[in-house]
Design an enzyme around this catalytic site. Sequence first.
Site, PDB file in Angstrom:
ATOM      1  N   ASP A  99      -7.778 -16.135  -1.658  1.00  0.00           N
ATOM      2  CA  ASP A  99      -8.401 -15.344  -0.605  1.00  0.00           C
ATOM      3  C   ASP A  99      -7.283 -14.622   0.136  1.00  0.00           C
ATOM      4  OD1 ASP A  99     -10.456 -14.568   1.338  1.00  0.00           O
ATOM      5  OD2 ASP A  99     -11.512 -16.345   0.607  1.00  0.00           O
ATOM      6  N   ASP A 200     -10.775 -10.474   2.011  1.00  0.00           N
ATOM      7  CA  ASP A 200     -11.632 -10.721   3.154  1.00  0.00           C
ATOM      8  C   ASP A 200     -11.867  -9.450   3.985  1.00  0.00           C
ATOM      9  OD1 ASP A 200     -12.737 -13.095   4.737  1.00  0.00           O
ATOM     10  OD2 ASP A 200     -11.538 -12.098   6.269  1.00  0.00           O
ATOM     11  N   GLU A 255     -14.612  -8.059  -0.173  1.00  0.00           N
ATOM     12  CA  GLU A 255     -15.784  -8.332   0.645  1.00  0.00           C
ATOM     13  C   GLU A 255     -16.119  -7.054   1.409  1.00  0.00           C
ATOM     14  OE1 GLU A 255     -17.412 -11.506   3.951  1.00  0.00           O
ATOM     15  OE2 GLU A 255     -15.349 -10.830   4.060  1.00  0.00           O
ATOM     16  N   HIS A 328     -19.623 -19.484   1.125  1.00  0.00           N
ATOM     17  CA  HIS A 328     -19.380 -20.319   2.301  1.00  0.00           C
ATOM     18  C   HIS A 328     -19.875 -19.698   3.607  1.00  0.00           C
ATOM     19  CE1 HIS A 328     -16.352 -17.287   2.288  1.00  0.00           C
ATOM     20  NE2 HIS A 328     -15.962 -17.632   3.499  1.00  0.00           N
ATOM     21  N   ASP A 329     -20.379 -18.459   3.553  1.00  0.00           N
ATOM     22  CA  ASP A 329     -20.809 -17.784   4.780  1.00  0.00           C
ATOM     23  C   ASP A 329     -22.321 -17.790   4.979  1.00  0.00           C
ATOM     24  OD1 ASP A 329     -18.278 -17.112   5.705  1.00  0.00           O
ATOM     25  OD2 ASP A 329     -18.231 -15.238   4.590  1.00  0.00           O
TER      26      ASP A 329
HETATM   27  C1  GLC Z   1     -15.154 -13.240   6.003  1.00  0.00           C
HETATM   28  C2  GLC Z   1     -15.091 -14.671   5.521  1.00  0.00           C
HETATM   29  C3  GLC Z   1     -15.547 -15.562   6.629  1.00  0.00           C
HETATM   30  C4  GLC Z   1     -14.592 -15.382   7.779  1.00  0.00           C
HETATM   31  C5  GLC Z   1     -14.500 -13.920   8.210  1.00  0.00           C
HETATM   32  C6  GLC Z   1     -13.335 -13.690   9.105  1.00  0.00           C
HETATM   33  O1  GLC Z   1     -16.435 -12.830   6.269  1.00  0.00           O
HETATM   34  O2  GLC Z   1     -15.829 -14.836   4.351  1.00  0.00           O
HETATM   35  O3  GLC Z   1     -15.643 -16.902   6.254  1.00  0.00           O
HETATM   36  O4  GLC Z   1     -15.012 -16.166   8.853  1.00  0.00           O
HETATM   37  O5  GLC Z   1     -14.336 -13.062   7.122  1.00  0.00           O
HETATM   38  O6  GLC Z   1     -12.154 -13.869   8.391  1.00  0.00           O
END
Ligand code: GLC
Length: 551
Positions: A99, A200, A255, A328-329
């Site tokens: 990540d 991310d 993402e 995980h979100d």
């Molecule tokens: C992304 C991650 C998440 C995190 C956020 C801030 O959305 O997947 O888990 O809290 O970014 O880094």
Amino acid sequence: MEHTRWYKDRVFYQIWPRSFKDGNGDGMGDLWGVLEKLDYIQSLGADGIWFSPLYPSPGADCGYDISDYMDIAPEYGGMEAFRKLLAEAHQRGMKVIMDLVINHTSDEHPWFEKSRRREEPYTDYYIWRPAKPGGKLPNNWDSNFEGKAWTYDDVRGEYYLHLFAVKQPDLNMDNPLVREEVKKILRFWLDMGVDGFREDVVTFISKEEGLPDEKLPLPTGKGISHYNHGPRIHEYLSEFYRDVFSHYDCMTLAEAPMVTPKKALEYIDEQKSNELDMVIQFETVCADCLFTDWMPMKFSLRKLKRSFSRWQKELDGRACNMIYLENHDHPRVISRYGSEKFRVESGKMLAAAYLFQKGTPFIYQGQEIGMTNWRPDSPDKYEDVQTIWQYENTALRKSDEERLHRLWRSSRDSARTPMQWSAERHAGFSDVKPWFYVNKNFRRINVAAQEEDADSLLNFYRKAIALRKRLDVVKNGTYREFEKNSTQHYIYSRETDSRKLYVICSFSRRETKFKCPAGLDTDRAKLILQNYPKQKPDILKPYETRVYLME
Ligand code: GLC
Ligand code: CA
């Protein structure tokens, strides 16, 4: 170096390290635990791993607040365990992606410590602004996690921008020195042998000049029109590609909140091929909400199908789809799109609904055994920074019970409980009390039990993945959808000249009438996967799925 696009034929497994497996008996998941379970991951047919952050971090956002990008946290096993893991994974032919969190760092990162003291060259590493006249905030932007996007720093005497938690200050990507730091980090891991990155919220890294106020009447997330796909995003991503990624046979997965297929192609079109390889879109995890899990709505199968189909169609021949139902979100998919009552049936159906689409599937730890949303008896048990803020600050003027239900439905913690390995104490996750609560249903839902049962959800995943790998039509076939307007069925086919694969999914908790889609001859076709022992010709049972192959 040539990009072989190896990711196209793979199935990825996502590890959220804290909750996967504790190998050293301190109650926290770690890389020793992952090493123990590598055979298990391989047994699924997965040949790629995405690790949520493993770096040293104060843990304000479970590792997404990084204080050192070139190390592995000691609680996860440090660099030594990581190198071992990487070697073992590669030996098994598995790829490993990390990540990469470069929109922000932890406020405990040395860069931030120096930046707040105006030490050169770090002064402009972050986005600092003085208060506006009258002591007002620099603009009206919201943090995606807690309140406003600005926090005053006494040391520097200015506000810093944080699109996420207060402890996650945004980097100033407009500063060329910051971009050089990013490239150093990328090279460091790629040179070690890491195969790529999940990036991310990378579409947020370029903020509009002047940081103008949000004019759109958004209920939350003010500012997003000025930083998502910002003005210099393509410039920065192509710079990273040119200077780093083009020199390695690696992959990048970005993402991308609120991205459409058309927008995605600006980044991932293979004809251009100079920014990214795949995106994580949010549509398929928002068929029961409006933009975020915190604005839940009734699940709409038509919304889900529209999204599936448009991504299949619009990326076809131009870029690779990243396909997924969980990470995980978001809360667990069975609790959202399926049914806890028909847990196994709906879990299998959901697996078939996406695993036969074109693209690269991702499976989030625990999804393959049908873990469901954690249901605590008190709001005090939640850990996630976003959840705590939502609970304390949203005007949910409701009964305690209703508020708890909302947390169950919307919180990321619903899917962050320890992996359920067995019916033993602490679900076999650890010998000691884990860092977080174990879902009470672990005696019923766990890996060990499903290993023994040929009909388990776990074994269904294995079969589906094996079919995916064996059948060229899943890799290359044209996608076609049937009964588009149905609110009960999702039916699609994949077709090549010589083969047709039909995937039939019922999202209904009742029996429904089944009409064969055009071209499917159930007498001639082979039923290659199903979730009920016997099929009726014109009825689909609750959450029934069938996969037919015609040759
Ligand atoms: C992304 C991650 C998440 C995190 C956020 C801030 O959305 O997947 O888990 O809290 O970014 O880094
Ligand atoms: Ca541990």
